[in-house]
Scaffold this motif. Sequence first.
Motif, PDB file in Angstrom:
ATOM      1  N   ARG A  77       0.266   4.734   2.262  1.00 60.56           N
ATOM      2  CA  ARG A  77      -0.090   4.102   3.539  1.00 60.56           C
ATOM      3  C   ARG A  77      -0.347   5.143   4.620  1.00 60.56           C
ATOM      4  NH1 ARG A  77       4.435   1.089   2.919  1.00 60.56           N
ATOM      5  NH2 ARG A  77       4.086  -0.810   1.798  1.00 60.56           N
ATOM      6  N   ARG A  78       0.479   6.146   4.651  1.00 60.52           N
ATOM      7  CA  ARG A  78       0.324   7.193   5.684  1.00 60.52           C
ATOM      8  C   ARG A  78      -0.967   7.971   5.470  1.00 60.52           C
ATOM      9  NH1 ARG A  78       6.579   9.232   5.797  1.00 60.52           N
ATOM     10  NH2 ARG A  78       7.338   7.583   7.167  1.00 60.52           N
ATOM     11  N   ARG A  79      -1.309   8.249   4.214  1.00 59.48           N
ATOM     12  CA  ARG A  79      -2.561   8.972   3.935  1.00 59.48           C
ATOM     13  C   ARG A  79      -3.779   8.129   4.252  1.00 59.48           C
ATOM     14  NH1 ARG A  79      -1.935  10.595  -2.038  1.00 59.48           N
ATOM     15  NH2 ARG A  79      -0.311   9.064  -1.907  1.00 59.48           N
ATOM     16  N   GLN A  80      -3.669   6.818   4.036  1.00 67.32           N
ATOM     17  CA  GLN A  80      -4.800   5.919   4.336  1.00 67.32           C
ATOM     18  C   GLN A  80      -4.958   5.700   5.828  1.00 67.32           C
ATOM     19  OE1 GLN A  80      -3.917   2.449   1.952  1.00 67.32           O
ATOM     20  NE2 GLN A  80      -4.997   3.289   0.184  1.00 67.32           N
ATOM     21  N   GLY A  81      -3.847   5.926   6.539  1.00 66.93           N
ATOM     22  CA  GLY A  81      -3.751   5.925   7.954  1.00 66.93           C
ATOM     23  C   GLY A  81      -4.386   4.912   8.743  1.00 66.93           C
TER      24      GLY A  81
END
Length: 81
Positions: A77-81
Amino acid sequence: MSITIINDPELAWQERALCAQTGPEFFFPDPGSSTREAKRLCGICEERVACLEYALAKDERFGVWGGLSEKERLSLRRRQG
């Protein structure tokens, strides 16, 4: 043993998923326990992508979904931001 019929076409994948045929202990292990068996089952499950998409959309915070642990989904989720 009771069988739940899912009338929502968007959730029909749950009936076909391999996890529906195994116990929840693999997918919701005690803290610090291995998720290896759950991930192994997810790796051969034809519904893995639908499961992961569901978990991400519903912000599932516990257990293995779509082959990813809580921490792995959070990282995704954080990488997809």
